[in-house]
Design an enzyme around this catalytic site. Structure first.
Site, PDB file in Angstrom:
ATOM      1  N   GLY A 532       0.834  -1.198   0.000  1.00 39.25           N
ATOM      2  CA  GLY A 532       0.000   0.000   0.000  1.00 39.25           C
ATOM      3  C   GLY A 532       0.866   1.245   0.000  1.00 39.25           C
ATOM      4  O   GLY A 532       2.080   1.194   0.219  1.00 39.25           O
ATOM      5  N   GLY A 534       0.784   5.570   1.140  1.00 35.94           N
ATOM      6  CA  GLY A 534       0.098   6.652   1.827  1.00 35.94           C
ATOM      7  C   GLY A 534       0.760   7.983   1.572  1.00 35.94           C
ATOM      8  O   GLY A 534       1.600   8.136   0.668  1.00 35.94           O
ATOM      9  N   SER A 535       0.383   8.971   2.400  1.00 38.72           N
ATOM     10  CA  SER A 535       0.876  10.329   2.202  1.00 38.72           C
ATOM     11  C   SER A 535       2.381  10.422   2.399  1.00 38.72           C
ATOM     12  O   SER A 535       3.071  11.139   1.675  1.00 38.72           O
ATOM     13  CB  SER A 535       0.177  11.284   3.175  1.00 38.72           C
ATOM     14  OG  SER A 535      -1.219  11.247   2.999  1.00 38.72           O
ATOM     15  N   PHE A 536       2.893   9.695   3.389  1.00 45.59           N
ATOM     16  CA  PHE A 536       4.293   9.849   3.756  1.00 45.59           C
ATOM     17  C   PHE A 536       5.183   8.700   3.318  1.00 45.59           C
ATOM     18  O   PHE A 536       6.395   8.762   3.500  1.00 45.59           O
ATOM     19  CB  PHE A 536       4.418  10.016   5.278  1.00 45.59           C
ATOM     20  CG  PHE A 536       3.729  11.232   5.802  1.00 45.59           C
ATOM     21  CD1 PHE A 536       3.694  12.403   5.061  1.00 45.59           C
ATOM     22  CD2 PHE A 536       3.106  11.210   7.030  1.00 45.59           C
ATOM     23  CE1 PHE A 536       3.053  13.533   5.538  1.00 45.59           C
ATOM     24  CE2 PHE A 536       2.457  12.332   7.520  1.00 45.59           C
ATOM     25  CZ  PHE A 536       2.423  13.501   6.765  1.00 45.59           C
ATOM     26  N   GLY A 537       4.615   7.625   2.786  1.00 47.78           N
ATOM     27  CA  GLY A 537       5.469   6.523   2.412  1.00 47.78           C
ATOM     28  C   GLY A 537       4.723   5.367   1.793  1.00 47.78           C
ATOM     29  O   GLY A 537       3.490   5.356   1.732  1.00 47.78           O
ATOM     30  N   VAL A 539       4.500   0.969   1.669  1.00 48.32           N
ATOM     31  CA  VAL A 539       4.772  -0.197   2.511  1.00 48.32           C
ATOM     32  C   VAL A 539       4.954  -1.423   1.634  1.00 48.32           C
ATOM     33  O   VAL A 539       4.127  -1.692   0.749  1.00 48.32           O
ATOM     34  CB  VAL A 539       3.626  -0.418   3.517  1.00 48.32           C
ATOM     35  CG1 VAL A 539       3.941  -1.620   4.411  1.00 48.32           C
ATOM     36  CG2 VAL A 539       3.403   0.822   4.368  1.00 48.32           C
ATOM     37  N   ASP A 663      -4.707   9.673  13.971  1.00 48.27           N
ATOM     38  CA  ASP A 663      -5.136   9.183  12.651  1.00 48.27           C
ATOM     39  C   ASP A 663      -5.745   7.788  12.761  1.00 48.27           C
ATOM     40  O   ASP A 663      -5.377   6.868  12.023  1.00 48.27           O
ATOM     41  CB  ASP A 663      -3.945   9.175  11.690  1.00 48.27           C
ATOM     42  CG  ASP A 663      -4.384   9.164  10.224  1.00 48.27           C
ATOM     43  OD1 ASP A 663      -5.570   9.459   9.960  1.00 48.27           O
ATOM     44  OD2 ASP A 663      -3.556   8.867   9.348  1.00 48.27           O
TER      45      ASP A 663
END
Length: 844
Positions: A532, A534-537, A539, A663
């Site tokens: 997946g 996301g905004s910061f990285g 995985v 979050d």
């Protein structure tokens, strides 16, 4: 005269309303169906019954099933369960002469059961449970001799059970619990040759239990609890070789438990609580009950010793013996049931706490209060890694309070009050929460957190330990280490400026891993391993080699350092998880702070791999990527929500420092082995400074405060983040988990927010707003003999939705605290697990 007028009204209604076809073209089945519709209130007909008109063939009407080749025009099944119907059952139902299945369960139907249903001679399944039906059970029903399943539970039926009900000789399940039926149990029940489940509980039945019930050789479940039955337990019941569930609780039964019951090896659940039974438990009783799972014998007059043979019941999960006259010591074997929930009163001369309890490594609750226990708490209890509640209050225990109790991460309630403990109270784990620990009545204890209001401990013992000056030795040592660390960093910096090679630098609190190791583990950060983004990285799934051990699966979060705030996200996550240890938090294994092969900065965090993905993936599966449809039942959802609540409680109140996650959402709830939930992604987390309510400056400057749809409304107004903000997000997560609706997707909710959508249906349309999978589960629940579990599930769904609404209130101070959330969900989970045992064992 009244029936004639009613018939004329039906005729007038149908001949005036039929327009597409002439009256002589209407079949008898269609006429009967329209009669059924006519006796339902207009408001409730607007849903499923709205299309019941002559514009389409009645065999295509919702809920109507017609026959196959031989009788394609005849109605063979009417499935209108959980359709929000009110009104009355039409007597014209008896004209559907080919009907084999009639399901009107879980509606709001009132009035009497029309005796005309007795004309349905082909009827095999009749479900009228969970309505508001009154009157008596029609005697005419015994004419439906093909019936195999009869559900009438959860109504307001009165009168006696028809004496000739035994004529239904093909009946396999009879459930008429939770009514107001009176009189005696008919002797004709003994004529049920193939009956498997018989549920007559929660009525007003009186008299004795007929010994002839011992002739029901196929019976696996018998529920007679909650009546006013008297006399003794017939010994004939013990000879039912298939009987696995026997509930005789809450009656006026007397005498002893027959030996034949103790010799029935098929029994799994046996309940006789709240009667007037007496006698002793035979010495070898439990040797003959190898499959026994739950015994409820409390609130009677049993006496004598508890036999050691109870240890042979290896499947035992619940044993309740309290409020009896048992005497003598408890054999150690009684307390060594791995994974059990031990409750009830421990006899007064038990002596010391048995060290053998340490073998119960799955034990969750241990109540030993109000006895005369002496000695110290044995160190063997440190092995109870799943212990949640420990109460040893009001005994004669002594010695120091063991520090290992603070290391039990699941322990949420500890009562040590009114004993003779001495010394300093630990200040770790459960001891950091003054509301979870009680040490009052121990005059010689001291220290602990300020909330316990104990005197300070003497410093004398501490002074005696230091025989040499500590400060002069420590300061030079620290200075030397600092100099060496600076030299090490300088050398590394010089190497980095000369050679374009990946290096690894220190990140406080975690062991390190090199960039090349992560490249190898993730197959070069292959897209096939991408879990997946996301905004910061992003995985990735990886396989990490460990010296001397087999490779382990990990999840590698690679930070997008070009994204603003990504570096602060990395720091926040490392700081938040550095000292955190809880079964419901994602465990950080290691970190990598290095440069890649191009000389760019590289930062990554390595976590335990979660084989079952995220809660979001289960609630909103991608059909294209999902090889098989996965289902999450109500028990599974409640368990996950309980796990998340426990994680938040630990973060907010139980951990080394209070942390606000910021979050909480379904994609950040990861599911490990056995579907245990773990809260992850602490990239926005804020840490409170110890002893104050302010946030650490290092992380409080981050601009983002959660995800749209989950973030608390006060965050949008610029307010400081708080634990109440996490509770709001959790409330939205609860609503999402129950409804299956994303908080940001308003398309299927006609533009309503998730809270507005739930609020509209919470009072009387719960079944309409819950996830489709849960609706199907409830429909399947109607196949159980006792409809009580079905009704309780409806109530729990409503309670879950109310919990979500309460947690997500606009005013932060009005939101439900984590402690209350955990209590409510814990009770719900316990009850659901009991129902699951019943369902698996096919008990009534």
């Amino acid at each position: 005269m009244e029936k004639a007028l009613t018939f004329l009204c039906y005729f007038f209604f149908f001949f005036c309303s039929v327009t597409p076809r002439s009256s002589n073209e209407i079949s008898s089945d269609e006429f009967a169906l329209l009669s059924v519709k006519s006796m339902l209130s207009a408001s409730s007909s607007e849903g499923l019954l709205a299309s019941w008109n002559t514009s389409s063939h009645y065999c295509r009407w919702p809920g109507v099933i017609c026959g196959g080749r031989r009788h394609p025009e005849r109605v063979v099944a009417l499935r209108l369960g959980s359709a929000n119907l009110s009104g009355r059952i039409s007597p014209f139902m008896g004209n559907l002469s080919f009907l084999k299945e009639l399901n009107l369960g879980n509606n709001q139907l009132a009035g009497k059961i029309p005796p005309e249903i007795g004309r349905l001679l082909r009827l095999q399944v009749l479900n009228l449970s969970t309505n508001h039906l009154q009157g008596s059970i029609p005697v005419a029903l015994v004419e439906c001799t093909n019936l195999t399943i009869l559900f009438l539970s959860f109504n307001q039926l009165q009168g006696e059970i028809p004496v000739n009900i035994g004529s239904l000789r093909n009946l396999k399940i009879l459930a008429i619990s939770e009514n107001r039926l009176s009189g005696q149990i008919p002797q004709s029940l003994a004529d049920f040759h193939v009956i498997e489940n018989l549920a007559l509980s929660q009525n007003r039945l009186s008299g004795e239990i007929p010994p002839s019930l011992g002739n029901l050789s196929s019976l696996s479940g018998l529920a007679l609890d909650g009546n006013t039955l008297s006399g003794t337990i017939p010994s004939s019941l013990g000879f039912l070789s298939r009987l696995s569930w026997l509930n005789l609780s809450f009656n006026n039964l007397s005498g002893v438990i027959p030996i034949s019951i103790w010799n029935n090896s098929s029994l799994r659940v046996f309940s006789v609580q709240k009667n007037m039974l007496s006698g002793t438990v035979p010495p070898n009783a439990f040797s003959n009950l190898p499959h026994m799972q739950r015994i409820f014998m409390d609130s009677n007059q049993f006496h004598g010793h508890i036999p050691p043979s109870i240890a042979n019941a290896s499947d035992m999960s619940v044993l309740q013996l309290l409020d009896n006259l048992f005497s003598g010591g408890v054999p150690p074997e009684v307390l060594v049931f791995e994974g059990n929930k031990i409750s009830g009163s421990i006899p007064k001369d038990i002596g010391e706490i048995p060290a053998a309890l340490g073998e119960c490594q799955l034990l969750r609750y241990l109540f030993l209060q109000n006895n005369i226990l002496n000695g110290s708490i044995p160190s063997a209890l440190s092995r109870l890694k799943g212990l949640e509640t420990l109460d040893v209050s009001s005994n004669n225990l002594s010695g120091q309070i063991p520090k290992f109790l603070g290391d039990l991460t699941t322990l949420s309630y500890l009562n040590l009050s009114f004993n003779s403990f001495v010394g300093e109270v630990p200040n770790i784990g459960v001891f950091t929460n003054a509301t979870a620990v009680s040490v009052q009545g121990n005059e010689l204890v001291c220290g602990g957190i300020p909330g316990l209001h104990l005197p300070r401990c003497s410093l004398q013992s501490g002074k005696r330990k230091h025989k040499f000056p500590v400060v002069p030795v420590i300061i030079p040592l620290i200075a030397t280490l600092l100099v060496l660390a600076l030299l090490y960093k300088l050398v590394n910096w010089r190497k980095r400026s000369k050679v374009n090679m990946p290096i690894t630098t220190s990140v406080k609190g975690h062991p390190l891993i090199s960039y090349s190791e992560l490249v190898k583990a993730t197959d070069g950060f292959s897209t096939s391993n991408l879990l997946g983004s996301g905004s910061f990285g992003s995985v990735y799934k990886g396989e990490l080699d460990q010296p001397g051990e087999s490779a382990s699966l990990v999840a590698v979060k690679v930070l997008k350092l070009q994204t603003p705030m990504a570096l602060k996200s990395f720091t926040a996550e490392c700081e938040a998880l550095r000292n955190m240890r809880h079964r419901n938090l994602v465990k950080i294994i290691t970190v990598c702070s290095s440069i890649d092969t191009r000389g760019n900065d590289f930062k990554a965090i390595v976590y335990d791999f979660m084989p079952n993905g995220s809660l979001e993936g289960w609630l909103h599966p991608d059909k294209d990527d999902q090889p098989e449809q996965r289902h999450l039942d109500l028990l599974g959802r409640v368990t996950i929500l309980l796990d998340v609540a426990c994680a938040l409680d630990y973060l907010h109140w139980q951990g080394p420092a209070p942390i606000v996650h910021c979050d909480v959402k379904s994609s950040n709830v990861l599911l490990g082995v056995d579907m245990v939930a773990h809260v992850g992604d602490f990239g926005l987390a804020r840490i409170f400074v110890e002893g104050s309510t302010s946030l650490q400056q290092s992380t409080s400057s981050m601009g983002l405060r959660g995800t749209i749809g989950y973030a608390a409304p006060e965050y949008g107004a610029g307010n400081v983040v708080s634990t109440n903000g996490d509770i709001y997000s959790y409330g939205i997560l609860v609503l999402e988990t129950v409804t299956g609706k994303k908080p940001t997707d308003t398309g299927s909710r006609q533009g309503l927010t998730l809270r507005e959508y739930v609020e509209l249906g919470l009072d009387d349309r719960v079944i309409d707003i819950v996830d489709t999978q849960l609706s199907l589960e409830l429909d399947n629940g109607l196949q159980m003999a006792n409809d009580s579990p079905y009704r309780r599930k409806i109530d729990w769904l409503a309670s879950l939705l109310r919990l979500g609404m309460s947690c997500s209130q606009e005013l932060p101070s009005s939101r439900t605290p984590t402690g209350d959330i955990i209590k409510e969900l814990h009770a719900m989970k316990e009850s659901l697990e009991s129902i699951q045992h019943v369902k698996d064992g096919k008990y009534p």
